[in-house]
Design an enzyme around this catalytic site. Structure first.
Site, PDB file in Angstrom:
ATOM      1  N   GLY A  96       0.839  -1.184   0.000  1.00  0.00           N
ATOM      2  CA  GLY A  96       0.000   0.000   0.000  1.00  0.00           C
ATOM      3  C   GLY A  96       0.875   1.235   0.000  1.00  0.00           C
ATOM      4  O   GLY A  96       2.081   1.157  -0.229  1.00  0.00           O
ATOM      5  N   GLY A  97       0.268   2.386   0.256  1.00  0.00           N
ATOM      6  CA  GLY A  97       1.014   3.626   0.186  1.00  0.00           C
ATOM      7  C   GLY A  97       2.073   3.769   1.268  1.00  0.00           C
ATOM      8  O   GLY A  97       3.063   4.458   1.079  1.00  0.00           O
ATOM      9  N   VAL A 101       3.831  -5.721   2.739  1.00  0.00           N
ATOM     10  CA  VAL A 101       3.714  -6.835   3.674  1.00  0.00           C
ATOM     11  C   VAL A 101       4.241  -8.107   3.016  1.00  0.00           C
ATOM     12  O   VAL A 101       3.870  -8.416   1.878  1.00  0.00           O
ATOM     13  CB  VAL A 101       2.252  -7.043   4.117  1.00  0.00           C
ATOM     14  CG1 VAL A 101       2.174  -8.140   5.175  1.00  0.00           C
ATOM     15  CG2 VAL A 101       1.663  -5.742   4.642  1.00  0.00           C
ATOM     16  N   LYS A 116       5.837  -6.380   8.011  1.00  0.00           N
ATOM     17  CA  LYS A 116       5.410  -5.146   7.346  1.00  0.00           C
ATOM     18  C   LYS A 116       6.604  -4.198   7.296  1.00  0.00           C
ATOM     19  O   LYS A 116       7.121  -3.767   8.335  1.00  0.00           O
ATOM     20  CB  LYS A 116       4.239  -4.506   8.093  1.00  0.00           C
ATOM     21  CG  LYS A 116       3.747  -3.211   7.446  1.00  0.00           C
ATOM     22  CD  LYS A 116       2.450  -2.706   8.088  1.00  0.00           C
ATOM     23  CE  LYS A 116       1.260  -3.481   7.607  1.00  0.00           C
ATOM     24  NZ  LYS A 116      -0.033  -2.851   8.005  1.00  0.00           N
ATOM     25  N   ASP A 213      -6.016   5.221  14.395  1.00  0.00           N
ATOM     26  CA  ASP A 213      -6.353   5.009  12.982  1.00  0.00           C
ATOM     27  C   ASP A 213      -7.247   3.782  12.841  1.00  0.00           C
ATOM     28  O   ASP A 213      -7.053   2.948  11.958  1.00  0.00           O
ATOM     29  CB  ASP A 213      -5.084   4.856  12.145  1.00  0.00           C
ATOM     30  CG  ASP A 213      -5.355   4.976  10.642  1.00  0.00           C
ATOM     31  OD1 ASP A 213      -6.405   5.556  10.274  1.00  0.00           O
ATOM     32  OD2 ASP A 213      -4.531   4.490   9.848  1.00  0.00           O
TER      33      ASP A 213
END
Length: 285
Positions: A96-97, A101, A116, A213
């Site tokens: 992702g950004g 992973v 990660k 988050d």
């Protein structure tokens, strides 16, 4: 001559390359055609077939929003060289950004893990020891959390100028993927997910740790039970940048689920910001 560590490393690299290539090719196809494509390309290698299928399931469980890797293979090879005495990277799950992973073998404990690796190759990571240490300090706090509804953290560190942390490899489905697949949940399921997440939050808040988050993407559903992922990672990631770390008004989190005080860039937020996020998630469910 009997095979040694270099033979094992070569085989692991070859296996990584083949599995990753097959996953990437499969993701170019409609979901219904992926398995047949993989079966037709692995031949009689049952181990490779199981590995690729597992990776595709893991990709789907992350909601399908994670696509091509942001980290070049040469850089990952340097990461592997640095952590090779502890972990052997098997293949990439998704990217992702902010992170990529990987599935890996825990050499010391004989188990599968997820690593990660943060996709932040900035001077703050590579050159500022203090910033990296603050990241590790934040991770150390969240790694102490032990609750059945919180994904545990096994390890963390720096390799090839990048920060990483290690979690169990768990096959499941994110709440985001579940909502995309089936739409709104029934009342009993909503109550079960909300209760489990609330229990995890109550425990974490009781020891002074805030998620910051919380969203459907980092709630993993495993055998019907919710597992909160990336607890405290948002603040730990922000600690890599001194300016973001100290500047009042910095916004950490995902806007759709932020409490008003967090969206306004409050210097300090407490557990109530997570409860606001949970309320938004409950409404979405």
């Amino acid at each position: 001559m009997m095979g040694g560590p270099m033979d094992d490393e070569s085989r692991a690299r070859e296996r990584y390359a083949r599995a990753t290539a097959l996953v990437d090719d499969a993701l170019e196809l409609p979901a219904a055609e992926r398995d047949a494509h993989v079966v037709s390309h692995v031949g009689d290698d049952a181990v490779l077939l199981a590995e690729v299928r597992s990776l595709l399931r893991a990709h789907a469980s992350l909601g399908g929003f994670l696509e091509a890797s942001l980290l070049p293979d040469a850089l990952i090879a340097r990461v592997q060289e640095s952590i090779g005495d502890r972990y052997r990277i098997v293949s990439r799950i998704a990217s992702g950004g902010m992170a990529t992973v990987y599935r890996a073998d825990d050499v010391r404990h004989g188990r599968s893990v997820a690593i990660k690796v943060l996709s932040i190759a900035s001077d703050a990571v590579a050159g500022e020891v203090a910033s990296a240490q603050r990241f590790l300090d934040e991770i150390r706090v969240t790694a102490a959390l032990q609750h059945p509804n919180i994904m545990p953290l096994f390890d963390s560190g720096a390799a090839a100028g990048l920060m990483y942390f290690v979690m169990p490899f768990v096959e499941g489905e994110s709440l985001r993927a579940r909502l995309q697949r089936s739409g709104p949940l029934g009342l009993d399921d909503v109550i079960a997910v909300t209760r489990g997440v609330a229990d995890g939050l109550e425990y974490a808040h009781g020891v002074g740790v805030v998620h910051r988050d919380l969203k459907p993407d980092n709630i993993l559903l495993r055998d019907g039970e919710p597992l909160i992922c990336d607890f405290g990672i948002a603040l730990a990631t922000a600690s890599l940048d001194d300016a973001r770390r100290t500047q009042v008004g910095t916004i950490i989190g995902t806007p759709q689920y932020m409490s008003p005080e967090q969206a306004a860039g409050a210097d300090r937020v407490d557990g109530r910001t997570d409860l606001y996020s949970l309320g938004a998630i409950c409404y979405e469910m």
